[in-house]
Motif scaffolding. Structure first.
Motif, PDB file in Angstrom:
ATOM      1  N   GLU A  91       0.338  86.816  24.895  1.00 34.43           N
ATOM      2  CA  GLU A  91      -0.739  85.840  25.074  1.00 34.43           C
ATOM      3  C   GLU A  91      -0.479  84.591  24.238  1.00 34.43           C
ATOM      4  O   GLU A  91      -0.791  83.473  24.669  1.00 34.43           O
ATOM      5  CB  GLU A  91      -2.084  86.463  24.700  1.00 34.43           C
ATOM      6  N   TYR A  92       0.096  84.780  23.063  1.00 37.02           N
ATOM      7  CA  TYR A  92       0.455  83.626  22.233  1.00 37.02           C
ATOM      8  C   TYR A  92       1.484  82.750  22.958  1.00 37.02           C
ATOM      9  O   TYR A  92       1.362  81.514  22.977  1.00 37.02           O
ATOM     10  CB  TYR A  92       1.025  84.077  20.892  1.00 37.02           C
ATOM     11  N   PHE A  93       2.487  83.363  23.565  1.00 36.08           N
ATOM     12  CA  PHE A  93       3.522  82.579  24.255  1.00 36.08           C
ATOM     13  C   PHE A  93       2.948  81.819  25.444  1.00 36.08           C
ATOM     14  O   PHE A  93       3.321  80.665  25.691  1.00 36.08           O
ATOM     15  CB  PHE A  93       4.673  83.488  24.688  1.00 36.08           C
ATOM     16  N   TYR A  94       2.049  82.447  26.191  1.00 36.62           N
ATOM     17  CA  TYR A  94       1.405  81.721  27.298  1.00 36.62           C
ATOM     18  C   TYR A  94       0.635  80.511  26.762  1.00 36.62           C
ATOM     19  O   TYR A  94       0.646  79.432  27.365  1.00 36.62           O
ATOM     20  CB  TYR A  94       0.462  82.648  28.067  1.00 36.62           C
ATOM     21  N   ASP A  95      -0.028  80.686  25.644  1.00 40.52           N
ATOM     22  CA  ASP A  95      -0.770  79.592  25.023  1.00 40.52           C
ATOM     23  C   ASP A  95       0.184  78.501  24.529  1.00 40.52           C
ATOM     24  O   ASP A  95      -0.081  77.309  24.705  1.00 40.52           O
ATOM     25  CB  ASP A  95      -1.595  80.134  23.857  1.00 40.52           C
ATOM     26  N   TYR A  96       1.300  78.916  23.951  1.00 41.58           N
ATOM     27  CA  TYR A  96       2.255  77.953  23.391  1.00 41.58           C
ATOM     28  C   TYR A  96       2.847  77.066  24.483  1.00 41.58           C
ATOM     29  O   TYR A  96       2.905  75.831  24.329  1.00 41.58           O
ATOM     30  CB  TYR A  96       3.365  78.693  22.657  1.00 41.58           C
ATOM     31  N   VAL A  97       3.302  77.663  25.591  1.00 44.16           N
ATOM     32  CA  VAL A  97       3.942  76.850  26.638  1.00 44.16           C
ATOM     33  C   VAL A  97       2.926  75.964  27.359  1.00 44.16           C
ATOM     34  O   VAL A  97       3.274  74.907  27.874  1.00 44.16           O
ATOM     35  CB  VAL A  97       4.692  77.743  27.658  1.00 44.16           C
ATOM     36  N   GLU A  98       1.657  76.397  27.375  1.00 43.81           N
ATOM     37  CA  GLU A  98       0.612  75.550  27.964  1.00 43.81           C
ATOM     38  C   GLU A  98       0.367  74.317  27.100  1.00 43.81           C
ATOM     39  O   GLU A  98       0.162  73.210  27.630  1.00 43.81           O
ATOM     40  CB  GLU A  98      -0.685  76.346  28.118  1.00 43.81           C
ATOM     41  N   LYS A  99       0.416  74.499  25.788  1.00 38.14           N
ATOM     42  CA  LYS A  99       0.180  73.383  24.871  1.00 38.14           C
ATOM     43  C   LYS A  99       1.431  72.544  24.636  1.00 38.14           C
ATOM     44  O   LYS A  99       1.325  71.375  24.249  1.00 38.14           O
ATOM     45  CB  LYS A  99      -0.329  73.922  23.534  1.00 38.14           C
ATOM     46  N   HIS A 100       2.606  73.119  24.853  1.00 38.77           N
ATOM     47  CA  HIS A 100       3.862  72.399  24.602  1.00 38.77           C
ATOM     48  C   HIS A 100       4.788  72.507  25.821  1.00 38.77           C
ATOM     49  O   HIS A 100       5.891  73.063  25.724  1.00 38.77           O
ATOM     50  CB  HIS A 100       4.565  72.976  23.363  1.00 38.77           C
ATOM     51  N   PRO A 101       4.382  71.980  26.969  1.00 38.74           N
ATOM     52  CA  PRO A 101       5.225  72.092  28.176  1.00 38.74           C
ATOM     53  C   PRO A 101       6.584  71.430  28.017  1.00 38.74           C
ATOM     54  O   PRO A 101       7.565  71.852  28.642  1.00 38.74           O
ATOM     55  CB  PRO A 101       4.389  71.390  29.252  1.00 38.74           C
ATOM     56  N   GLY A 102       6.654  70.425  27.162  1.00 33.87           N
ATOM     57  CA  GLY A 102       7.933  69.749  26.946  1.00 33.87           C
ATOM     58  C   GLY A 102       8.933  70.589  26.185  1.00 33.87           C
ATOM     59  O   GLY A 102      10.136  70.269  26.154  1.00 33.87           O
ATOM     60  N   LYS A 103       8.487  71.662  25.567  1.00 29.19           N
ATOM     61  CA  LYS A 103       9.379  72.548  24.805  1.00 29.19           C
ATOM     62  C   LYS A 103      10.056  73.596  25.683  1.00 29.19           C
ATOM     63  O   LYS A 103      10.937  74.325  25.232  1.00 29.19           O
ATOM     64  CB  LYS A 103       8.583  73.270  23.716  1.00 29.19           C
ATOM     65  N   VAL A 104       9.626  73.677  26.951  1.00 22.16           N
ATOM     66  CA  VAL A 104      10.135  74.713  27.853  1.00 22.16           C
ATOM     67  C   VAL A 104      11.394  74.222  28.563  1.00 22.16           C
ATOM     68  O   VAL A 104      11.417  73.117  29.111  1.00 22.16           O
ATOM     69  CB  VAL A 104       9.066  75.109  28.898  1.00 22.16           C
ATOM     70  N   ASN A 105      12.425  75.049  28.539  1.00 19.34           N
ATOM     71  CA  ASN A 105      13.653  74.744  29.273  1.00 19.34           C
ATOM     72  C   ASN A 105      13.434  75.085  30.743  1.00 19.34           C
ATOM     73  O   ASN A 105      13.282  76.244  31.107  1.00 19.34           O
ATOM     74  CB  ASN A 105      14.809  75.569  28.698  1.00 19.34           C
ATOM     75  N   LYS A 106      13.408  74.078  31.593  1.00 20.63           N
ATOM     76  CA  LYS A 106      13.059  74.278  32.999  1.00 20.63           C
ATOM     77  C   LYS A 106      14.231  74.806  33.835  1.00 20.63           C
ATOM     78  O   LYS A 106      14.048  75.131  35.012  1.00 20.63           O
ATOM     79  CB  LYS A 106      12.576  72.955  33.604  1.00 20.63           C
TER      80      LYS A 106
END
Length: 314
Positions: free
Chosen positions: A154-169
């Motif tokens: 749940e923390y990771f889902y929250d993290y990528v929602e708040k920091h979409p630019g940190k995700v390698n697409k």
């Protein structure tokens, strides 16, 4: 007169002896063994304390054992508990899980560690061992999850929602063995979304993806046939694709009472009878039930160690 003096002196001597004996008993203690002999049972020193592993609730348990003192009878064990509220403990204890889910969500592990420490430093809320991300509900209270692993996801889902630019697409098509996918499903259903029946989840995925061998589905990292308006949903890696599948079963099916193959099939793969009633496809039901016969022979439990560092076999 001399006799009376001697009697007084004798009583004083007895009183002194009783006082000394009382001090000795309080300080040392007397233990009577099976033969009726008295033995001294000395208090345990700190060197006789054996620390045990910290459990998932953030509690350290220590057990003291009087048998450590040579020549003395073993006394009862005493358990002392100490609360642990240190984020560094959880980072160390759950390094494998954090590294694995950093890979799953396609984010940098070091960024995750920095974010966890930042959240810990910024929050004045009481530490909740299953919620290392300090996620709160509508009442501004810390959420509590069934397990630490659930809270990590749940923390990771929250993290990528708040920091979409940190995700390698970048998408990495899967070309490995079916066994790895099966192990993902087993881990996700036994450690995180435990309301999902493991054998049913394995069997639905097998029915949809040809026992995890259909190449065009594996290239999309999609083993359950999930569709969007653009066709088969494409996930960035197999770990995330399988996690999305199990999460879907947990939240959209099992949590709503759709917990049997027939009930799931009415929504997952529906058709209609001659009277216009929605029912599960009989062909789909047969495929799933056939797969269940296979997976009922599996050991339906594993650990993160099975997944961490495992290279997909090409």
């Amino acid at each position: 007169m001399e006799t009376k003096k001697a009697s007084k002196a004798s009583w004083k001597h007895i009183v002194c002896c009783l006082i000394l004996l009382l001090i000795f008993v309080l300080t040392v203690g007397i233990h009577i063994n099976a033969e009726g002999y008295a033995e001294a049972e000395f208090r345990e020193s700190s060197s006789d304390t054996i620390p045990l592993r910290i459990n998932n609730n953030g509690i350290v348990r220590y057990v003291t054992d009087a048998s450590k003192n040579e020549g003395l009878l073993a006394g009862p064990k005493e358990e002392v508990t100490v609360n642990v509220r240190d984020i560094d403990y959880y980072i160390t204890e759950y390094t494998d899980e954090l590294e694995f889910f950093a890979k799953t969500f396609s984010v940098n592990y070091e960024d995750i560690i920095d974010d966890l420490r930042k959240r810990y430093d910024e929050n004045n809320l009481e530490f909740e061992s299953t919620n290392i991300g300090f996620l709160i509900n509508e009442a501004n209270e810390l959420k509590k999850y069934p397990s630490v692993e659930y809270g990590i996801v749940e923390y990771f889902y929250d993290y990528v929602e708040k920091h979409p630019g940190k995700v390698n697409k970048k998408r990495v098509p899967y070309s490995g063995e079916a066994e790895y996918i099966e192990n993902l499903i087993i881990y996700y259903t036994t450690h995180i979304y435990t309301n999902v029946d493991t054998s049913v989840a394995l069997s639905i995925g097998a029915a949809e993806s040809g026992y995890y061998k259909v190449k065009y589905m594996l290239k999309c990292n999609n083993v359950f046939g999930g569709m969007s308006s653009k066709g088969l949903i494409k996930y960035r890696n197999i770990e995330y694709g399988v996690l999305s599948y199990i999460r879907l079963l947990s939240k959209n099916y099992y949590s709503r009472g759709l917990n049997t193959v027939n009930k799931i099939g009415r929504v997952y793969c529906p058709t209609y009878d001659n009277f216009g009633n929605k029912i599960a496809s009989s062909h789909w039901i047969n495929l799933v039930n056939t797969a269940i016969k296979k997976y009922s022979k599996y050991k339906l439990n594993n650990s993160i160690e099975v997944l961490v560092g495992k290279e997909e076999i090409i």
